[in-house]
Design an enzyme around this catalytic site. Structure first.
Site, PDB file in Angstrom:
ATOM      1  N   GLU A   1      25.820  -1.658  -3.852  1.00 17.45           N
ATOM      2  CA  GLU A   1      25.388  -0.242  -3.660  1.00 17.45           C
ATOM      3  C   GLU A   1      26.130   0.820  -4.417  1.00 17.45           C
ATOM      4  O   GLU A   1      27.399   0.504  -4.892  1.00 17.45           O
ATOM      5  CB  GLU A   1      25.263   0.128  -2.193  1.00 17.45           C
ATOM      6  CG  GLU A   1      24.210  -0.067  -1.309  1.00 17.45           C
ATOM      7  CD  GLU A   1      23.182   0.857  -1.591  1.00 17.45           C
ATOM      8  OE1 GLU A   1      23.082   1.451  -2.830  1.00 17.45           O
ATOM      9  OE2 GLU A   1      22.074   0.929  -0.816  1.00 17.45           O
ATOM     10  N   ASP A   2      25.681   1.944  -4.922  1.00 18.52           N
ATOM     11  CA  ASP A   2      26.516   2.815  -5.546  1.00 18.52           C
ATOM     12  C   ASP A   2      26.947   3.695  -4.461  1.00 18.52           C
ATOM     13  O   ASP A   2      28.175   4.089  -4.710  1.00 18.52           O
ATOM     14  CB  ASP A   2      25.551   3.991  -6.329  1.00 18.52           C
ATOM     15  CG  ASP A   2      24.307   4.315  -5.733  1.00 18.52           C
ATOM     16  OD1 ASP A   2      23.970   3.808  -4.564  1.00 18.52           O
ATOM     17  OD2 ASP A   2      23.842   5.399  -6.146  1.00 18.52           O
TER      18      ASP A   2
ATOM     19  N   GLY B   1      20.387   4.162  -8.223  1.00 18.65           N
ATOM     20  CA  GLY B   1      21.537   4.443  -8.341  1.00 18.65           C
ATOM     21  C   GLY B   1      22.491   3.150  -8.419  1.00 18.65           C
ATOM     22  O   GLY B   1      23.638   3.479  -9.275  1.00 18.65           O
TER      23      GLY B   1
ATOM     24  N   ASP C   1      26.849   5.788   2.670  1.00 16.78           N
ATOM     25  CA  ASP C   1      27.086   7.207   3.421  1.00 16.78           C
ATOM     26  C   ASP C   1      26.726   6.885   5.104  1.00 16.78           C
ATOM     27  O   ASP C   1      27.813   6.454   5.752  1.00 16.78           O
ATOM     28  CB  ASP C   1      26.010   7.892   2.746  1.00 16.78           C
ATOM     29  CG  ASP C   1      26.134   9.426   2.681  1.00 16.78           C
ATOM     30  OD1 ASP C   1      27.320   9.916   2.854  1.00 16.78           O
ATOM     31  OD2 ASP C   1      25.277  10.290   2.360  1.00 16.78           O
TER      32      ASP C   1
ATOM     33  N   ARG D   1      22.821  10.808 -13.496  1.00 18.57           N
ATOM     34  CA  ARG D   1      23.197   9.336 -13.414  1.00 18.57           C
ATOM     35  C   ARG D   1      24.090   8.726 -14.219  1.00 18.57           C
ATOM     36  O   ARG D   1      24.921   7.737 -14.062  1.00 18.57           O
ATOM     37  CB  ARG D   1      21.751   8.461 -13.080  1.00 18.57           C
ATOM     38  CG  ARG D   1      20.963   8.807 -12.019  1.00 18.57           C
ATOM     39  CD  ARG D   1      20.048   7.857 -11.685  1.00 18.57           C
ATOM     40  NE  ARG D   1      18.886   8.228 -10.821  1.00 18.57           N
ATOM     41  CZ  ARG D   1      18.871   8.078  -9.612  1.00 18.57           C
ATOM     42  NH1 ARG D   1      19.925   7.629  -8.665  1.00 18.57           N
ATOM     43  NH2 ARG D   1      17.777   8.468  -8.702  1.00 18.57           N
TER      44      ARG D   1
ATOM     45  N   ASP E   1      22.971  10.701  -8.542  1.00 18.94           N
ATOM     46  CA  ASP E   1      21.905  11.903  -9.184  1.00 18.94           C
ATOM     47  C   ASP E   1      21.882  13.082  -8.375  1.00 18.94           C
ATOM     48  O   ASP E   1      22.222  13.251  -7.106  1.00 18.94           O
ATOM     49  CB  ASP E   1      20.393  11.325  -9.431  1.00 18.94           C
ATOM     50  CG  ASP E   1      19.769  11.276  -7.869  1.00 18.94           C
ATOM     51  OD1 ASP E   1      20.405  10.627  -7.181  1.00 18.94           O
ATOM     52  OD2 ASP E   1      18.571  11.959  -7.769  1.00 18.94           O
TER      53      ASP E   1
HETATM   54  C1  PRP Z   1      21.504   6.099  -1.853  1.00 16.23           C
HETATM   55  C2  PRP Z   1      22.241   4.806  -2.065  1.00 16.23           C
HETATM   56  C3  PRP Z   1      21.928   4.016  -1.061  1.00 16.23           C
HETATM   57  C4  PRP Z   1      21.617   5.056   0.114  1.00 16.23           C
HETATM   58  C5  PRP Z   1      22.991   5.324   0.941  1.00 16.23           C
HETATM   59  O1  PRP Z   1      20.202   5.919  -2.273  1.00 16.23           O
HETATM   60  O2  PRP Z   1      21.920   4.262  -3.325  1.00 16.23           O
HETATM   61  O3  PRP Z   1      20.740   3.295  -1.045  1.00 16.23           O
HETATM   62  O4  PRP Z   1      21.382   6.262  -0.388  1.00 16.23           O
HETATM   63  O5  PRP Z   1      22.781   6.182   1.889  1.00 16.23           O
HETATM   64  P1  PRP Z   1      22.885   5.828   3.416  1.00 16.23           P
HETATM   65  O6  PRP Z   1      24.256   5.174   3.750  1.00 16.23           O
HETATM   66  O7  PRP Z   1      23.064   7.022   4.096  1.00 16.23           O
HETATM   67  O8  PRP Z   1      21.664   5.055   3.998  1.00 16.23           O
HETATM   68  P2  PRP Z   1      19.216   7.188  -2.841  1.00 16.23           P
HETATM   69  O9  PRP Z   1      18.516   7.325  -1.597  1.00 16.23           O
HETATM   70  O10 PRP Z   1      20.059   8.541  -3.234  1.00 16.23           O
HETATM   71  O11 PRP Z   1      18.359   6.680  -3.814  1.00 16.23           O
HETATM   72  P3  PRP Z   1      18.672   6.413  -5.657  1.00 16.23           P
HETATM   73  O12 PRP Z   1      19.687   5.149  -5.480  1.00 16.23           O
HETATM   74  O13 PRP Z   1      17.340   6.143  -6.309  1.00 16.23           O
HETATM   75  O14 PRP Z   1      19.198   7.611  -5.922  1.00 16.23           O
END
Ligand code: PRP
Length: 178
Positions: free
Chosen positions: A96-97, A44, A100, A162, A156
């Site tokens: 990071e994108d 991401g 959360d 994306r 995504d």
């Molecule tokens: C997303 C984002 C972080 C993570 C954050 O990745 O890129 O790595 O979730 O979430 P958290 O703060 O709850 O740990 P994702 O698993 O969606 O993978 P991607 O980037 O390949 O879509």
């Protein structure tokens, strides 16, 4: 045309571009006179990494990490693809994108801190702090977002969307399992 999966646009492409340039200026000022290693988390963060790196005025290196989750929703992750190069004595910014729950960022910060970087910071495009479980330091953030499922700018839905240049809330009626 706006895809039907979208409920509303949170930030337009122009707003995203402008905000990334603002944050890039902050980062450039903070690291002036130093080289900066940007570490992006696949997949991401790739779109944000490229836009941010293009707007930075300090010399930049890039490297990538990939993670995979296990243990359901407990936030347990492991590194599936590690960095290509050491980060010892480097100024490192984790890109990071979205932050959360913060569990991914906490894990990655622990892993990276153990490699003796000169400094270690976090920069995220989106911060959904209302969902935070692990309190992690976010040094640079472009946007705080509400507790909704968002797509675009690297984020995504089932690997789609994306590449949208804007950030949008997914339409829950079109995607009931979200
Ligand atoms: C997303 C984002 C972080 C993570 C954050 O990745 O890129 O790595 O979730 O979430 P958290 O703060 O709850 O740990 P994702 O698993 O969606 O993978 P991607 O980037 O390949 O879509």
């Amino acid at each position: 045309m706006t895809p039907p999966a979208i409920e509303r646009i949170l930030f337009t492409e122009e707003q995203v571009d402008a905000r990334i340039r603002e944050v890039a200026a902050e980062i450039s000022a903070r690291y002036e006179g130093r080289d900066l290693k940007l570490v992006a988390v696949l997949k991401g963060a790739v779109f944000f990494l490229c836009a941010l790196a293009r707007a930075l005025t300090v010399p930049v290196k890039i490297d990538f990490l990939a993670i995979s989750s296990f243990g359901g929703h407990s936030g347990q992750v492991r590194i599936a693809k590690d960095l290509d190069h050491p980060i010892e004595d480097e100024d490192v910014l984790l890109i990071e994108d979205i932050v959360d729950t913060g569990l991914t960022t906490r894990y990655l910060l622990q892993s990276l801190a153990g490699r003796s970087p000169r400094s270690l910071g976090v920069c995220t495009l989106l911060d959904r702090s209302v969902r935070r479980i692990a309190q992690v330091p976010v040094d640079f953030r472009c946007f705080e977002i509400p507790d909704r499922f968002v797509i675009g700018c690297g984020l995504d839905y089932k690997q789609l969307y994306r590449n949208l240049g804007y950030i949008a809330v997914l339409n829950p009626d079109k995607n009931r399992e979200v």
